[in-house]
Design an enzyme around this catalytic site. Structure first.
Site, PDB file in Angstrom:
ATOM      1  N   CYS A   1       8.122   2.275   6.864  1.00 11.89           N
ATOM      2  CA  CYS A   1       6.863   2.427   7.621  1.00 11.89           C
ATOM      3  C   CYS A   1       6.667   3.808   8.233  1.00 11.89           C
ATOM      4  CB  CYS A   1       6.798   1.369   8.706  1.00 11.89           C
ATOM      5  SG  CYS A   1       7.000  -0.289   8.056  1.00 11.89           S
TER       6      CYS A   1
ATOM      7  N   THR B   1       0.874  -1.180   0.000  1.00 16.25           N
ATOM      8  CA  THR B   1       0.000   0.000   0.000  1.00 16.25           C
ATOM      9  C   THR B   1       0.909   1.228   0.000  1.00 16.25           C
ATOM     10  OG1 THR B   1      -0.112  -0.213   2.416  1.00 16.25           O
ATOM     11  CG2 THR B   1      -1.978  -1.061   1.181  1.00 16.25           C
TER      12      THR B   1
HETATM   13  C1  UGA Z   1       8.059  -0.141  12.513  1.00 12.05           C
HETATM   14  C2  UGA Z   1       7.398  -0.481  13.846  1.00 12.05           C
HETATM   15  O1  UGA Z   1       8.363  -0.583  14.882  1.00 12.05           O
HETATM   16  C3  UGA Z   1       6.635  -1.827  13.747  1.00 12.05           C
HETATM   17  O2  UGA Z   1       5.945  -2.070  14.973  1.00 12.05           O
HETATM   18  C4  UGA Z   1       5.641  -1.724  12.610  1.00 12.05           C
HETATM   19  O3  UGA Z   1       4.903  -2.931  12.452  1.00 12.05           O
HETATM   20  C5  UGA Z   1       6.394  -1.428  11.324  1.00 12.05           C
HETATM   21  O4  UGA Z   1       7.075  -0.161  11.475  1.00 12.05           O
HETATM   22  C6  UGA Z   1       5.386  -1.346  10.201  1.00 12.05           C
HETATM   23  O5  UGA Z   1       4.531  -0.459  10.213  1.00 12.05           O
HETATM   24  O6  UGA Z   1       5.365  -2.257   9.350  1.00 12.05           O
HETATM   25  P1  UGA Z   1      10.357  -0.771  11.306  1.00 12.05           P
HETATM   26  O7  UGA Z   1      10.066   0.334  10.360  1.00 12.05           O
HETATM   27  O8  UGA Z   1      10.789  -2.082  10.765  1.00 12.05           O
HETATM   28  O9  UGA Z   1       9.075  -1.096  12.236  1.00 12.05           O
HETATM   29  O10 UGA Z   1      11.543  -0.270  12.234  1.00 12.05           O
HETATM   30  P2  UGA Z   1      11.757   0.237  13.729  1.00 12.05           P
HETATM   31  O11 UGA Z   1      12.598  -0.727  14.436  1.00 12.05           O
HETATM   32  O12 UGA Z   1      10.497   0.637  14.364  1.00 12.05           O
HETATM   33  O13 UGA Z   1      12.642   1.530  13.448  1.00 12.05           O
HETATM   34  C7  UGA Z   1      12.130   2.653  12.759  1.00 12.05           C
HETATM   35  C8  UGA Z   1      13.155   3.749  12.737  1.00 12.05           C
HETATM   36  O14 UGA Z   1      13.374   4.270  14.028  1.00 12.05           O
HETATM   37  C9  UGA Z   1      14.522   3.308  12.231  1.00 12.05           C
HETATM   38  O15 UGA Z   1      15.038   4.299  11.385  1.00 12.05           O
HETATM   39  C10 UGA Z   1      15.337   3.150  13.498  1.00 12.05           C
HETATM   40  O16 UGA Z   1      16.721   3.326  13.315  1.00 12.05           O
HETATM   41  C11 UGA Z   1      14.764   4.267  14.347  1.00 12.05           C
HETATM   42  N1  UGA Z   1      14.933   4.031  15.797  1.00 12.05           N
HETATM   43  C12 UGA Z   1      14.185   3.114  16.438  1.00 12.05           C
HETATM   44  C13 UGA Z   1      15.838   4.822  16.513  1.00 12.05           C
HETATM   45  O17 UGA Z   1      16.537   5.709  15.934  1.00 12.05           O
HETATM   46  N2  UGA Z   1      15.924   4.654  17.857  1.00 12.05           N
HETATM   47  C14 UGA Z   1      15.168   3.732  18.526  1.00 12.05           C
HETATM   48  O18 UGA Z   1      15.285   3.652  19.784  1.00 12.05           O
HETATM   49  C15 UGA Z   1      14.294   2.955  17.790  1.00 12.05           C
END
Ligand code: UGA
Length: 424
Positions: free
Chosen positions: A257, A86
């Site tokens: 996401c 999507t």
């Molecule tokens: C995210 C959500 O965490 C999932 O729960 C959700 O299902 C998914 O999107 C989705 O909608 O499909 P994702 O995008 O794989 O998952 O990655 P995350 O681990 O959430 O990280 C997102 C961003 O935040 C990354 O750029 C990561 O580096 C950053 N981040 C995350 C930080 O800079 N610090 C943190 O403490 C956590």
């Protein structure tokens, strides 16, 4: 009862693999013939820890089959999951046209007691719209919303140890049938209406993006006032009402996401007559935060990057994935290259054509004036920093993930600059 899953992207593959782990027989349909033939020969087309094992076990136990034809895949399946892309549409809202096309295609093959489950991230109101579409097509199948909460790099764990399974249904027996599929998971099952389920998905991602942006802003303040942001977020997170998770400062959120879903939520709210000011500011602040990091790189190179060599460690949007979509690391690399720097990058898993890549962190460091640690891969912790210092022509490491040990970096002869840690 067979379960069909349409779309073998990372959500579909994890859903299919996870359901086979729970003992269900899954019919996985995929339109891309290359992906399909890889899967049929037992190979998983994406890098996701634990997924290849899950699919291999499913094949060995005869619990998974692969289909190119959606109609054939859903024939006889009691529950059909849609795990289709999507992407962002013109108005920033998720474009559900692929879902609509597939629903029209499979409608003639669905029984009246089949339950169609929307797993993809979709605007609020999609389940209702799909129910109407089925109705116009003369199909009485039920529609349920069951959003996914998988984080890339941890998706298999997120399925098998899900904290919650959200099921939004128009009919309680449809909800019960979908809930039954997940029996065996240690998850809390929340049953609600479809609009609420759809909003939970966006609300969770928007909240996490906001929380992270708050932590990144604390890092920016810490840099200016001489505080250590790691202690600051730790101290804040010790309050039970806040908690320690998901507050690690970095170069800003990226991936497939958060950027897409936050924009979609603003647009969706606007269409519903609500100006989601808070979230608009989060999106703006996330871009601004990354620009601030680029500005700091320029400052560390004495105000002029042209002709200077910058090594960027990590190009994936986070560690544990080969995904570079909306990667802040890639954004930083591109911005510096546009300003005239000679940028070179490396990543244990991700590849890109956008910047030159070399095979190892050490090779990237050769003759570099500045080294930026942009993705928190544990592999970078194993690099001999003494050799890095010798290979570089400058001596500054800007660690925007606060990954390296400042003491070790300094002992190796490097000038260490963390994010929001001016005194370490
Ligand atoms: C995210 C959500 O965490 C999932 O729960 C959700 O299902 C998914 O999107 C989705 O909608 O499909 P994702 O995008 O794989 O998952 O990655 P995350 O681990 O959430 O990280 C997102 C961003 O935040 C990354 O750029 C990561 O580096 C950053 N981040 C995350 C930080 O800079 N610090 C943190 O403490 C956590």
């Amino acid at each position: 009862m067979d379960v069909a899953v349409i779309g073998a992207g990372y959500v579909g593959l994890v859903q299919a693999g996870g359901l086979t782990h729970l003992g269900h027989r899954v019919r996985l349909a995929e339109a891309d013939s290359v992906k399909l033939s890889m899967l049929s020969s037992g190979k998983v087309p994406i890098y996701e820890p634990g997924l290849a094992d899950l699919i291999e076990r499913a094949i060995d136990n005869d619990l998974i089959s692969f289909w190119s034809d959606n109609g054939e895949a859903v024939t006889g399946a009691g529950i059909v999951f849609l795990t289709l892309p999507t992407p962002t549409g013109d108005d920033d809202c998720a474009d559900i046209s692929v879902i609509e096309v597939v629903v029209s295609q499979i409608a003639p093959y669905l029984e009246s007691d089949t339950v169609l489950v929307i797993k993809s991230t979709v605007p609020v109101g999609t389940a209702a719209a799909i129910r109407e579409l089925l109705d116009t097509l003369g199909c009485a199948a039920g529609v349920v919303s069951n959003p996914e909460f998988l984080a890339e790099g941890n998706a298999v764990e997120d399925f098998l140890r899900a904290e919650r399974v959200v099921i939004g249904a128009f009919e309680s027996d449809h909800a019960a049938r979908v809930a039954e599929l997940y029996r065996g998971l240690p998850s809390q099952i929340l049953i609600t209406d479809p609009a609420s389920a759809e909003l939970i998905k966006y609300g969770a991602n928007a909240y996490l993006a906001a929380r992270l942006t708050f932590a990144n802003s604390l890092a920016a303040i810490s840099d200016r006032v001489g505080a250590d942001v790691l202690d600051v977020v730790k101290g804040i997170g010790l309050d039970r009402r806040i908690g320690p998770h998901f507050m690690r400062p970095g170069p800003g959120y990226g991936g497939s996401c958060f950027p897409k879903d936050t924009r979609a939520m603003v647009s969706m709210a606007e269409a519903a007559g609500f100006d989601f000011r808070l979230l608009r500011t989060v999106i703006e602040t996330n871009d601004w935060h990354r620009e601030g990091i680029v500005a700091r790189c320029v400052e560390l190179l004495d105000g002029d990057v042209s002709g200077k060599k910058v090594a960027i460690w990590g190009i994936a949007f986070k560690s544990g994935t080969d995904d570079t979509r909306e990667s802040p690391a890639l954004g930083i690399a591109r911005d510096l290259a546009t300003s005239g720097a000679d940028v070179v990058s490396c990543d244990p898993e991700a590849v890109t054509d956008a910047v030159p890549m070399v095979e190892s962190p050490l090779a990237a460091a050769v003759d570099a004036d500045l080294l930026v640690v942009a993705t928190e891969w544990p592999e970078f912790l194993r690099v001999d920093l003494g050799q890095v210092a010798k290979a570089m022509s400058g001596d500054i490491v800007y660690d925007v993930r606060n990954l390296l040990d400042p003491v070790k970096a300094r002992a190796a002869g490097l000038r260490y600059v963390g994010l929001g840690r001016p005194r370490v």
